[in-house]
Design an enzyme around this catalytic site. Structure first.
Site, PDB file in Angstrom:
ATOM      1  N   ASP A 127     -76.697 -61.904  55.014  1.00 51.13           N
ATOM      2  CA  ASP A 127     -75.218 -61.268  55.539  1.00 51.13           C
ATOM      3  C   ASP A 127     -74.455 -61.385  54.907  1.00 51.13           C
ATOM      4  OD1 ASP A 127     -75.691 -63.875  54.661  1.00 51.13           O
ATOM      5  OD2 ASP A 127     -76.059 -64.289  57.569  1.00 51.13           O
ATOM      6  N   ASP A 177     -71.047 -62.833  52.765  1.00 55.41           N
ATOM      7  CA  ASP A 177     -70.094 -64.231  52.647  1.00 55.41           C
ATOM      8  C   ASP A 177     -68.631 -63.299  51.443  1.00 55.41           C
ATOM      9  OD1 ASP A 177     -70.805 -64.985  54.648  1.00 55.41           O
ATOM     10  OD2 ASP A 177     -72.006 -66.734  53.384  1.00 55.41           O
ATOM     11  N   ASP A 190     -73.929 -76.035  46.930  1.00 55.22           N
ATOM     12  CA  ASP A 190     -74.990 -76.296  46.333  1.00 55.22           C
ATOM     13  C   ASP A 190     -75.933 -76.642  45.068  1.00 55.22           C
ATOM     14  OD1 ASP A 190     -75.526 -74.369  47.786  1.00 55.22           O
ATOM     15  OD2 ASP A 190     -76.877 -74.772  49.882  1.00 55.22           O
TER      16      ASP A 190
HETATM   17  P1  ATP Z   1     -79.162 -67.546  53.263  1.00 52.49           P
HETATM   18  O1  ATP Z   1     -79.813 -66.053  52.346  1.00 52.49           O
HETATM   19  O2  ATP Z   1     -80.719 -68.558  53.124  1.00 52.49           O
HETATM   20  O3  ATP Z   1     -78.563 -66.839  54.520  1.00 52.49           O
HETATM   21  P2  ATP Z   1     -76.987 -68.795  51.804  1.00 52.49           P
HETATM   22  O4  ATP Z   1     -77.465 -69.093  49.923  1.00 52.49           O
HETATM   23  O5  ATP Z   1     -76.313 -67.255  51.566  1.00 52.49           O
HETATM   24  O6  ATP Z   1     -78.824 -68.186  52.058  1.00 52.49           O
HETATM   25  P3  ATP Z   1     -75.575 -70.006  53.847  1.00 52.49           P
HETATM   26  O7  ATP Z   1     -76.762 -71.320  54.848  1.00 52.49           O
HETATM   27  O8  ATP Z   1     -75.773 -68.715  54.779  1.00 52.49           O
HETATM   28  O9  ATP Z   1     -77.174 -69.513  52.884  1.00 52.49           O
HETATM   29  O10 ATP Z   1     -74.336 -70.423  53.264  1.00 52.49           O
HETATM   30  C1  ATP Z   1     -74.241 -69.845  52.783  1.00 52.49           C
HETATM   31  C2  ATP Z   1     -73.150 -70.126  50.964  1.00 52.49           C
HETATM   32  O11 ATP Z   1     -72.817 -71.565  51.541  1.00 52.49           O
HETATM   33  C3  ATP Z   1     -74.057 -71.046  50.349  1.00 52.49           C
HETATM   34  O12 ATP Z   1     -74.349 -69.900  49.346  1.00 52.49           O
HETATM   35  C4  ATP Z   1     -73.781 -71.577  49.587  1.00 52.49           C
HETATM   36  O13 ATP Z   1     -73.157 -71.726  48.621  1.00 52.49           O
HETATM   37  C5  ATP Z   1     -72.609 -72.524  50.300  1.00 52.49           C
HETATM   38  N1  ATP Z   1     -73.743 -73.523  52.041  1.00 52.49           N
HETATM   39  C6  ATP Z   1     -73.909 -73.567  52.606  1.00 52.49           C
HETATM   40  N2  ATP Z   1     -74.591 -74.503  52.752  1.00 52.49           N
HETATM   41  C7  ATP Z   1     -73.872 -76.300  51.897  1.00 52.49           C
HETATM   42  C8  ATP Z   1     -73.959 -76.669  52.116  1.00 52.49           C
HETATM   43  N3  ATP Z   1     -74.960 -77.650  52.633  1.00 52.49           N
HETATM   44  N4  ATP Z   1     -73.215 -77.539  50.957  1.00 52.49           N
HETATM   45  C9  ATP Z   1     -73.218 -76.891  49.821  1.00 52.49           C
HETATM   46  N5  ATP Z   1     -72.637 -75.420  49.936  1.00 52.49           N
HETATM   47  C10 ATP Z   1     -73.820 -74.932  50.924  1.00 52.49           C
HETATM   48 MG    MG Z   2     -75.992 -66.668  54.539  1.00 52.31          MG
END
Ligand code: ATP
Ligand code: MG
Length: 406
Positions: free
Chosen positions: A29, A31, A111
């Site tokens: 997705d 963001d 993170d």
């Molecule tokens: P995925 O492809 O699995 O969705 P993602 O990196 O997009 O991986 P998300 O959970 O969708 O993970 O979160 C989006 C963003 O928000 C992350 O890339 C990170 O920058 C931030 N983020 C999410 N969860 C946390 C957390 N627990 N602590 C700090 N930053 C976070």
């Molecule tokens: Mg994501």
């Protein structure tokens, strides 16, 4: 992002989508972050909806997709702060973190370095405050800042480190890696409902087997599934050791093929051996008859598990059904197999049976019989059932294998 820019705001893609695009993977997705405040975002987009009570962000509908548009957030400071609405526990866990900030602050509160890249789709530039581009090249999952502090702020990051490592085929940077087993126990403080969400991401992300191995390696596993860990450790019958990885490999395969997966199947597998330990306890020690022992065992295993990882009611119901239906596969006389085949849960139960035949817990022939029974038409099905009853009268023995521990 065009709309944001025309209104004089910044707008970037951020997080997982930038990481995945740079790796040549398809993002799950998209963001977006901006310096526009939620109210500004709502005014700019007709199709925006503000969500979240404390930290508000906007969902902007874009065709069939919903794009999350968030305002830059500041990095956590220590202690509580009424004015900026920050809350932290004595152990340093952040309960609330809702302060707007600059783009750099927004990067620093994320993170991992590879999750903190910003991409400007209008001029194709990548903005990197934390060395994420280099870590992407090196294939490293590295915490931004001090690993111990950042994991204490939010212990779910321990699981996220493993998830990205497995999914991307990355290594965990040594200082980050060293903290995983040390801080694993902090997972015990994470609310079970959030753990459920994370477990789905861990095991339905397409790399469940690798994830499982890493979770065990870093001693995180037992905070997710302590009963399963106990069963694995005692290795009774050798089944859990093979059943769990087989099931996870099977899940990965289904996801690769675009087939649906259900969390119920996962829980049914992971708790199968603990269920049998509990059944044995309720029959041998408590003297309950088998059906009653089964009922008590299901209740106790599911409720013990739910203290660590919440199991939504409808999923727990499905888990029970998958378990209870297993005994029906050996009842193949008369109309029983026809009725079973018609039942709504047949397919999930059958998938589970196949796994049990692969571990040797159940005869392979039994799985094959049911596979064929589904494939052929009714007349042949009736012939299959007749043939079984002839075989059983001939040998004066029901063609079923006794359960391992009935
Ligand atoms: P995925 O492809 O699995 O969705 P993602 O990196 O997009 O991986 P998300 O959970 O969708 O993970 O979160 C989006 C963003 O928000 C992350 O890339 C990170 O920058 C931030 N983020 C999410 N969860 C946390 C957390 N627990 N602590 C700090 N930053 C976070
Ligand atoms: Mg994501």
């Amino acid at each position: 992002m065009n709309t944001l820019k025309h209104a004089g705001f910044a707008g970037y893609l951020v997080g997982g989508c930038v990481r995945d695009l740079m790796l040549g993977r398809e993002p799950k997705d998209f963001d977006v972050v901006t310096d526009a405040r939620p109210e500004d975002i709502r005014k700019l987009f007709r199709n925006a909806r503000l969500i979240g009570r404390r930290f508000r962000l906007a969902h902007v509908r874009f065709g069939r997709d919903i794009i999350e548009v968030a305002t830059f957030r500041a990095m956590p400071r220590t202690g509580n702060d009424e004015e900026t609405d920050r809350q932290m526990t004595a152990e340093g866990r952040i309960l609330r973190d809702n302060v707007f900030g600059s783009q750099q602050e927004d990067a620093l509160r994320r993170d991992f370095t590879v999750n903190a890249l910003y991409y400007d789709v209008l001029d194709y530039s990548v903005i990197d405050y934390v060395g994420g581009v280099e870590d992407l090249k090196q294939g490293l999952v590295r915490v931004i800042g001090d690993p111990s502090t950042r994991f204490r702020e939010d212990p779910v990051r321990l699981l996220r480190a493993v998830r990205f490592c497995a999914k991307l085929g990355f290594k965990i940077e040594p200082l980050t890696e060293a903290q995983l087993p040390v801080l694993a126990h902090l997972l015990g403080d994470v609310p079970p409902a959030r753990m459920f969400e994370e477990v789905l991401k861990l095991f339905h992300g397409g790399a469940a087997l690798e994830t499982y191995e890493l979770l065990r390696k870093y001693d995180l596993w037992r905070y997710l599934f302590p009963l399963t860990e106990e069963a694995l450790a005692s290795e009774e019958g050798g089944y859990p050791r093979t059943l769990v990885p087989l099931a996870l490999a099977n899940t990965d395969q289904r996801i690769a093929q675009g087939k649906p997966v259900t969390p119920a199947f996962l829980f049914a597998v992971l708790l199968w051996q603990p269920l049998h330990t509990a059944i044995a306890y309720h029959t041998a020690q408590q003297g309950h008859p088998r059906p009653e022992a089964m009922r008590l065992a299901m209740a106790s295993v599911l409720s013990q598990q739910a203290e660590h990882v919440a199991i939504p009611r409808r999923i727990a119901m499905l888990v029970r059904e998958i378990w209870m239906l297993q005994s029906k596969f050996t009842r193949r006389a008369g109309n029983q197999p026809f009725r079973f085949l018609q039942s709504e849960r047949f397919r999930a139960a059958y998938d589970f049976l196949l796994l049990r035949t692969e571990t040797g817990e159940e005869e392979r022939d039994l799985g094959d019989w049911w596979t064929r029974f589904q494939e052929v038409e009714d007349p042949e099905r009736r012939a299959m059932v007749r043939q079984l009853s002839r075989a059983s009268t001939a040998s004066h023995q029901r063609p079923r294998r006794r359960r391992r521990r009935s």
